[in-house]
Design a protein around this motif. Structure first.
Motif, PDB file in Angstrom:
ATOM      1  N   ALA A  33       0.825  -1.210   0.000  1.00 20.01           N
ATOM      2  CA  ALA A  33       0.000   0.000   0.000  1.00 20.01           C
ATOM      3  C   ALA A  33       0.864   1.267   0.000  1.00 20.01           C
ATOM      4  N   LEU A  34       1.923   1.244   0.780  1.00 24.72           N
ATOM      5  CA  LEU A  34       2.819   2.397   0.837  1.00 24.72           C
ATOM      6  C   LEU A  34       3.442   2.653  -0.528  1.00 24.72           C
ATOM      7  N   ARG A  35       3.943   1.586  -1.155  1.00 23.74           N
ATOM      8  CA  ARG A  35       4.583   1.756  -2.456  1.00 23.74           C
ATOM      9  C   ARG A  35       3.603   2.231  -3.514  1.00 23.74           C
ATOM     10  N   ILE A  56      -3.983   1.391   6.444  1.00 25.99           N
ATOM     11  CA  ILE A  56      -3.076   0.274   6.732  1.00 25.99           C
ATOM     12  C   ILE A  56      -2.883   0.045   8.220  1.00 25.99           C
ATOM     13  N   GLY A  57      -3.539   0.863   9.014  1.00 24.83           N
ATOM     14  CA  GLY A  57      -3.451   0.672  10.452  1.00 24.83           C
ATOM     15  C   GLY A  57      -2.087   0.963  11.032  1.00 24.83           C
ATOM     16  N   ALA A  58      -1.537   2.105  10.636  1.00 26.75           N
ATOM     17  CA  ALA A  58      -0.238   2.522  11.156  1.00 26.75           C
ATOM     18  C   ALA A  58      -0.318   3.987  11.564  1.00 26.75           C
ATOM     19  N   PRO A  59       0.523   4.405  12.484  1.00 26.55           N
ATOM     20  CA  PRO A  59       0.520   5.814  12.882  1.00 26.55           C
ATOM     21  C   PRO A  59       0.990   6.699  11.736  1.00 26.55           C
ATOM     22  N   GLU A  60       0.366   7.830  11.589  1.00 23.94           N
ATOM     23  CA  GLU A  60       0.734   8.749  10.509  1.00 23.94           C
ATOM     24  C   GLU A  60       2.200   9.161  10.551  1.00 23.94           C
ATOM     25  N   PRO A  61       2.774   9.439  11.716  1.00 26.50           N
ATOM     26  CA  PRO A  61       4.189   9.830  11.731  1.00 26.50           C
ATOM     27  C   PRO A  61       5.115   8.760  11.154  1.00 26.50           C
ATOM     28  N   ARG A  62       4.737   7.485  11.358  1.00 22.14           N
ATOM     29  CA  ARG A  62       5.557   6.407  10.783  1.00 22.14           C
ATOM     30  C   ARG A  62       5.440   6.412   9.281  1.00 22.14           C
ATOM     31  N   VAL A  63       4.262   6.734   8.776  1.00 20.44           N
ATOM     32  CA  VAL A  63       4.055   6.820   7.330  1.00 20.44           C
ATOM     33  C   VAL A  63       4.899   7.967   6.763  1.00 20.44           C
ATOM     34  N   GLN A  64       4.896   9.072   7.474  1.00 23.71           N
ATOM     35  CA  GLN A  64       5.678  10.220   7.015  1.00 23.71           C
ATOM     36  C   GLN A  64       7.170   9.873   6.941  1.00 23.71           C
ATOM     37  N   ILE A  65       7.675   9.205   7.970  1.00 22.00           N
ATOM     38  CA  ILE A  65       9.078   8.796   7.968  1.00 22.00           C
ATOM     39  C   ILE A  65       9.354   7.827   6.825  1.00 22.00           C
ATOM     40  N   TRP A  66       8.393   6.945   6.574  1.00 20.73           N
ATOM     41  CA  TRP A  66       8.603   5.991   5.486  1.00 20.73           C
ATOM     42  C   TRP A  66       8.768   6.728   4.152  1.00 20.73           C
ATOM     43  N   PHE A  67       7.940   7.734   3.929  1.00 19.27           N
ATOM     44  CA  PHE A  67       8.037   8.496   2.683  1.00 19.27           C
ATOM     45  C   PHE A  67       9.376   9.233   2.600  1.00 19.27           C
ATOM     46  N   GLN A  68       9.835   9.765   3.695  1.00 17.75           N
ATOM     47  CA  GLN A  68      11.137  10.436   3.690  1.00 17.75           C
ATOM     48  C   GLN A  68      12.232   9.456   3.311  1.00 17.75           C
ATOM     49  N   ASN A  69      12.228   8.296   3.946  1.00 20.84           N
ATOM     50  CA  ASN A  69      13.259   7.293   3.657  1.00 20.84           C
ATOM     51  C   ASN A  69      13.139   6.761   2.234  1.00 20.84           C
ATOM     52  N   GLU A  70      11.932   6.558   1.777  1.00 15.56           N
ATOM     53  CA  GLU A  70      11.729   6.029   0.434  1.00 15.56           C
ATOM     54  C   GLU A  70      12.197   7.033  -0.623  1.00 15.56           C
ATOM     55  N   ARG A  71      11.939   8.306  -0.385  1.00 12.61           N
ATOM     56  CA  ARG A  71      12.435   9.324  -1.330  1.00 12.61           C
ATOM     57  C   ARG A  71      13.955   9.307  -1.370  1.00 12.61           C
ATOM     58  N   SER A  72      14.567   9.168  -0.209  1.00 19.93           N
ATOM     59  CA  SER A  72      16.035   9.089  -0.171  1.00 19.93           C
ATOM     60  C   SER A  72      16.535   7.926  -1.010  1.00 19.93           C
ATOM     61  N   GLN A  74      14.970   6.365  -3.485  1.00 14.64           N
ATOM     62  CA  GLN A  74      14.694   6.594  -4.909  1.00 14.64           C
ATOM     63  C   GLN A  74      15.628   7.634  -5.504  1.00 14.64           C
ATOM     64  N   LEU A  75      15.795   8.730  -4.771  1.00 14.56           N
ATOM     65  CA  LEU A  75      16.668   9.797  -5.264  1.00 14.56           C
ATOM     66  C   LEU A  75      18.082   9.274  -5.471  1.00 14.56           C
ATOM     67  N   ARG A  76      18.556   8.485  -4.514  1.00 16.40           N
ATOM     68  CA  ARG A  76      19.903   7.941  -4.617  1.00 16.40           C
ATOM     69  C   ARG A  76      20.022   7.025  -5.827  1.00 16.40           C
ATOM     70  N   GLN A  77      19.031   6.175  -5.995  1.00 15.27           N
ATOM     71  CA  GLN A  77      19.070   5.241  -7.108  1.00 15.27           C
ATOM     72  C   GLN A  77      18.987   5.957  -8.456  1.00 15.27           C
ATOM     73  N   HIS A  78      18.112   6.948  -8.517  1.00 10.02           N
ATOM     74  CA  HIS A  78      17.978   7.703  -9.762  1.00 10.02           C
ATOM     75  C   HIS A  78      19.268   8.438 -10.099  1.00 10.02           C
ATOM     76  N   ARG A  79      19.906   8.963  -9.041  1.00  9.86           N
ATOM     77  CA  ARG A  79      21.163   9.692  -9.250  1.00  9.86           C
ATOM     78  C   ARG A  79      22.230   8.733  -9.732  1.00  9.86           C
ATOM     79  N   ARG A  80      22.278   7.565  -9.106  1.00 11.66           N
ATOM     80  CA  ARG A  80      23.273   6.556  -9.425  1.00 11.66           C
ATOM     81  C   ARG A  80      23.155   6.127 -10.880  1.00 11.66           C
ATOM     82  N   GLU A  81      21.926   6.083 -11.361  1.00 12.04           N
ATOM     83  CA  GLU A  81      21.708   5.657 -12.741  1.00 12.04           C
ATOM     84  C   GLU A  81      21.568   6.846 -13.670  1.00 12.04           C
ATOM     85  N   SER A  82      21.962   7.996 -13.177  1.00 14.32           N
ATOM     86  CA  SER A  82      21.879   9.223 -13.980  1.00 14.32           C
ATOM     87  C   SER A  82      20.510   9.376 -14.626  1.00 14.32           C
TER      88      SER A  82
END
Length: 166
Positions: A33-35, A56-72, A74-82
């Motif tokens: 669901a997060l993805r 999904i039955g999770a606290p909103e702050p945990r969801v927010q942290i997940w999005f922050q980490n997931e962006r990191s 993705q951004l890293r991977q996208h950068r790595r692959e130019s």
DNA sequence: AGACTAACGTAATCAATGT
DNA sequence: ACATTGATTACGTTAGTCT
């Protein structure tokens, strides 16, 4: 190592009893669901995060942290692959409404801040209970406070990039 | 031991609110 | 306008879990 440092509350945190929140493990369906949500919009506003959290039955702050980490990730991977990162698509979703902190709540937080600039989860939960503010807001309050009121004497910044004291 | 990643840190910035 | 301060971002670090 040294760091016999004293009793003042301005310890680098790792030196004192800083307990983190217990790490949670997403279930497969939660991850799915997060993805899915991330794919639609990597920058969800508070409404979207709250709806997803509810779903999904999770606290909103945990969801927010997940999005922050997931962006990191993705951004890293996208950068790595130019590959270009498709930044924010669509209109900016609304932020969390600004929390108003009353003078008495501020006073309480201030006293806690003087004792310990890096409160662990137990302390933060306690402050949340005493003030009636969500723990996640307490956490942000301490981040902002540390950034804007550096410890007297130019105390080293906890860990990151700190000069190695021999 | 190393990979993966939630939790957490800073620095910069956006933005609401009061003066 | 401007100061104050809560919220969000990028990015790096710490530490728990699993293989």
């Amino acid at each position: 190592m040294a760091l016999p440092t004293p009793s003042d509350g301005t310890l680098p945190a790792e030196a004192r009893g800083r307990g983190r929140r217990r790490r949670l493990a997403w279930t497969p369906s939660q991850s799915q669901a997060l993805r899915a949500c991330f794919e639609r919009n990597p920058y969800p506003g508070i409404a979207t995060r709250e709806r997803l959290a509810q779903a999904i039955g999770a606290p909103e702050p945990r969801v927010q942290i997940w999005f922050q980490n997931e962006r990191s990730r993705q951004l890293r991977q996208h950068r790595r692959e130019s590959r270009p990162w498709p930044g924010r698509r669509g209109p900016q979703e609304g932020r969390r409404k600004r929390t108003s902190v009353t003078p008495s709540q501020t006073a309480l937080l201030l006293r806690a801040f003087e004792k310990d600039r890096f409160p662990g989860i137990a302390t933060r939960e306690g402050l949340a209970r005493e003030t009636g503010l969500p723990e996640s807001r307490i956490h942000v309050w301490f981040q902002n406070r540390r950034a804007r009121h550096p410890a007297p004497g130019g105390r080293a910044p906890a860990h990151a990039g700190g000069p190695c004291n021999s």
